[in-house]
Design a protein around this motif. Sequence first.
Motif, PDB file in Angstrom:
ATOM      1  N   ALA A 130      -6.135  -7.375 -12.630  1.00 20.43           N
ATOM      2  CA  ALA A 130      -6.058  -5.946 -12.284  1.00 20.43           C
ATOM      3  C   ALA A 130      -6.009  -5.087 -13.550  1.00 20.43           C
ATOM      4  O   ALA A 130      -6.629  -4.021 -13.620  1.00 20.43           O
ATOM      5  CB  ALA A 130      -4.832  -5.686 -11.410  1.00 20.43           C
ATOM      6  N   GLU A 150       0.545   4.223  -2.727  1.00 17.60           N
ATOM      7  CA  GLU A 150       0.077   5.545  -2.267  1.00 17.60           C
ATOM      8  C   GLU A 150       1.078   6.627  -2.660  1.00 17.60           C
ATOM      9  O   GLU A 150       0.697   7.709  -3.093  1.00 17.60           O
ATOM     10  CB  GLU A 150      -0.112   5.544  -0.746  1.00 17.60           C
ATOM     11  CG  GLU A 150      -1.361   4.809  -0.303  1.00 17.60           C
ATOM     12  CD  GLU A 150      -1.550   4.806   1.225  1.00 17.60           C
ATOM     13  OE1 GLU A 150      -2.538   4.215   1.658  1.00 17.60           O
ATOM     14  OE2 GLU A 150      -0.713   5.370   1.953  1.00 17.60           O
ATOM     15  N   ILE A 159      -3.166   1.680  -9.660  1.00 18.63           N
ATOM     16  CA  ILE A 159      -3.827   0.432  -9.289  1.00 18.63           C
ATOM     17  C   ILE A 159      -2.912  -0.393  -8.393  1.00 18.63           C
ATOM     18  O   ILE A 159      -1.735  -0.596  -8.719  1.00 18.63           O
ATOM     19  CB  ILE A 159      -4.151  -0.400 -10.572  1.00 18.63           C
ATOM     20  CG1 ILE A 159      -5.018   0.398 -11.557  1.00 18.63           C
ATOM     21  CG2 ILE A 159      -4.778  -1.748 -10.228  1.00 18.63           C
ATOM     22  CD1 ILE A 159      -6.405   0.702 -11.085  1.00 18.63           C
ATOM     23  N   GLU A 212      -8.734  -2.526 -11.260  1.00 17.38           N
ATOM     24  CA  GLU A 212      -8.958  -2.510  -9.803  1.00 17.38           C
ATOM     25  C   GLU A 212      -7.714  -3.031  -9.102  1.00 17.38           C
ATOM     26  O   GLU A 212      -7.014  -3.883  -9.667  1.00 17.38           O
ATOM     27  CB  GLU A 212     -10.139  -3.405  -9.440  1.00 17.38           C
ATOM     28  CG  GLU A 212     -11.463  -2.730  -9.748  1.00 17.38           C
ATOM     29  CD  GLU A 212     -12.656  -3.576  -9.361  1.00 17.38           C
ATOM     30  OE1 GLU A 212     -12.468  -4.763  -9.005  1.00 17.38           O
ATOM     31  OE2 GLU A 212     -13.754  -3.061  -9.438  1.00 17.38           O
ATOM     32  N   HIS A 213      -7.349  -2.560  -7.907  1.00 15.44           N
ATOM     33  CA  HIS A 213      -8.129  -1.639  -7.080  1.00 15.44           C
ATOM     34  C   HIS A 213      -7.472  -0.276  -7.153  1.00 15.44           C
ATOM     35  O   HIS A 213      -6.273  -0.151  -6.896  1.00 15.44           O
ATOM     36  CB  HIS A 213      -8.145  -2.141  -5.645  1.00 15.44           C
ATOM     37  CG  HIS A 213      -8.766  -3.513  -5.550  1.00 15.44           C
ATOM     38  ND1 HIS A 213     -10.121  -3.711  -5.424  1.00 15.44           N
ATOM     39  CD2 HIS A 213      -8.230  -4.747  -5.620  1.00 15.44           C
ATOM     40  CE1 HIS A 213     -10.382  -5.003  -5.381  1.00 15.44           C
ATOM     41  NE2 HIS A 213      -9.252  -5.648  -5.505  1.00 15.44           N
ATOM     42  N   GLU A 214      -8.271   0.726  -7.455  1.00 18.45           N
ATOM     43  CA  GLU A 214      -7.712   2.066  -7.612  1.00 18.45           C
ATOM     44  C   GLU A 214      -7.365   2.671  -6.250  1.00 18.45           C
ATOM     45  O   GLU A 214      -8.134   2.580  -5.299  1.00 18.45           O
ATOM     46  CB  GLU A 214      -8.722   2.968  -8.345  1.00 18.45           C
ATOM     47  CG  GLU A 214      -8.087   4.302  -8.680  1.00 18.45           C
ATOM     48  CD  GLU A 214      -8.952   5.214  -9.532  1.00 18.45           C
ATOM     49  OE1 GLU A 214     -10.067   4.828  -9.911  1.00 18.45           O
ATOM     50  OE2 GLU A 214      -8.480   6.335  -9.789  1.00 18.45           O
ATOM     51  N   VAL A 215      -6.185   3.299  -6.177  1.00 20.80           N
ATOM     52  CA  VAL A 215      -5.747   3.957  -4.943  1.00 20.80           C
ATOM     53  C   VAL A 215      -6.386   5.346  -4.902  1.00 20.80           C
ATOM     54  O   VAL A 215      -6.254   6.124  -5.860  1.00 20.80           O
ATOM     55  CB  VAL A 215      -4.206   4.092  -4.904  1.00 20.80           C
ATOM     56  CG1 VAL A 215      -3.745   4.852  -3.670  1.00 20.80           C
ATOM     57  CG2 VAL A 215      -3.548   2.719  -4.968  1.00 20.80           C
ATOM     58  N   GLN A 246       0.801  -1.237   0.000  1.00 23.53           N
ATOM     59  CA  GLN A 246       0.000   0.000   0.000  1.00 23.53           C
ATOM     60  C   GLN A 246       0.830   1.281   0.000  1.00 23.53           C
ATOM     61  O   GLN A 246       0.578   2.182  -0.796  1.00 23.53           O
ATOM     62  CB  GLN A 246      -0.930   0.013   1.227  1.00 23.53           C
ATOM     63  CG  GLN A 246      -2.141  -0.883   1.077  1.00 23.53           C
ATOM     64  CD  GLN A 246      -2.712  -1.312   2.424  1.00 23.53           C
ATOM     65  OE1 GLN A 246      -2.218  -0.931   3.482  1.00 23.53           O
ATOM     66  NE2 GLN A 246      -3.758  -2.127   2.388  1.00 23.53           N
ATOM     67  N   GLN A 252      -5.710  -5.140  -2.843  1.00 24.73           N
ATOM     68  CA  GLN A 252      -6.000  -3.955  -2.026  1.00 24.73           C
ATOM     69  C   GLN A 252      -5.430  -4.060  -0.618  1.00 24.73           C
ATOM     70  O   GLN A 252      -4.971  -3.085  -0.040  1.00 24.73           O
ATOM     71  CB  GLN A 252      -7.516  -3.789  -1.937  1.00 24.73           C
ATOM     72  CG  GLN A 252      -7.960  -2.422  -1.522  1.00 24.73           C
ATOM     73  CD  GLN A 252      -9.449  -2.237  -1.744  1.00 24.73           C
ATOM     74  OE1 GLN A 252     -10.208  -3.200  -1.753  1.00 24.73           O
ATOM     75  NE2 GLN A 252      -9.861  -1.003  -1.923  1.00 24.73           N
ATOM     76  N   GLU A 253      -5.450  -5.288  -0.053  1.00 24.01           N
ATOM     77  CA  GLU A 253      -5.039  -5.444   1.354  1.00 24.01           C
ATOM     78  C   GLU A 253      -3.539  -5.693   1.511  1.00 24.01           C
ATOM     79  O   GLU A 253      -3.073  -5.933   2.638  1.00 24.01           O
ATOM     80  CB  GLU A 253      -5.854  -6.547   2.041  1.00 24.01           C
ATOM     81  CG  GLU A 253      -5.731  -7.933   1.453  1.00 24.01           C
ATOM     82  CD  GLU A 253      -6.668  -8.172   0.275  1.00 24.01           C
ATOM     83  OE1 GLU A 253      -7.189  -7.205  -0.309  1.00 24.01           O
ATOM     84  OE2 GLU A 253      -6.856  -9.350  -0.097  1.00 24.01           O
TER      85      GLU A 253
END
Length: 296
Positions: A266, A61, A73, A271-274, A57, A77-78
């Motif tokens: 993805a 970010e 992307i 997905e998953h968009e930040v 992450q 996500q986790e």
Amino acid sequence: MIDTIRTLKKEKDAVILAHNYQLPEIQDVADFVGDSLELALRAASVTERMIVFCGVQFMAETAKILNPDKKVILPVQEAGCPLADQLTPEMLIRAKAEHPHAGVVVYVNSTAECKAVADIVCTSANAVEVVRSLDADEIIFGPDANLAAFVQRSVPEKTIIPVPPTGHCYVHTGFSLHDVAEARARGGRIICHPECPPAIQERADVIASTGGMVRIAAESGLWHVFTEKEMGYRLKTLHPDRTFLTREGAVCHDMKLTTLPILKAALETEEHEVTLPDRIMAEARTAIERMIALHR
Ligand code: 13P
Ligand code: SF4
């Protein structure tokens, strides 16, 4: 699978960035593989519409903060960093209240909210340089206490205040004096990441970020690599005539969550968009750009 990923990447105008700890097949298909600093610098100059970040992450970010208008992307996500989770903005604000003249340096392995309250961000590749760049004699530094100890040894003229006092990465604190003794018995040199405990740092031949390891690896025929085990694959790819021994148990589980089928999905679904709040992005960007300015 790899052909499909390459086709999708072109169709979607995407660039794939991957950290040195990603699975070998992800490293192979990525456009760029590097350490946190190299990835942040690369993210700062992306021209493609979309960045697919194979990492965790805080890395995705950072790419988003530097590219607020692009789609970033994170395939899983986790995928997080348990070290980053050990620091909160409240801890930094409290430390600042106790040490009002101190500078605040936040390791890139941190949340965007923590970066937003920092004066400047650093990575393991430039922590010493970043701390030296500040006028303050006292530096609040978080969340990695082992990296803080490394900086303290390198910059004895300043006082480094680790916040929290025992912040650490479970992968790097897994190295022990027994591993050092085994390595010494086999010969060769030990290269360790500054997230390793001070007792390991003191006994290593070289202390370096993962990007630093890539550059230094040519210096010796046999290396004991004290960091996440996939670094061995990265080093062997770049230096096939050298030997790199890693520790099987040194696994960052979050870094292993991104697989080829997940990367393909993805690209297909985007997905998953930040996403991050605008204010946090703006404040964190100032701290990250101060760091990047030191490399211009
Ligand atoms: P590097 O920036 O040295 O690649 O380190 C990132 C990291 O997460 C180390 O555990
Ligand atoms: Fe975080 Fe440690 Fe994994 Fe690096 S190796 S991403 S510091 S948990």
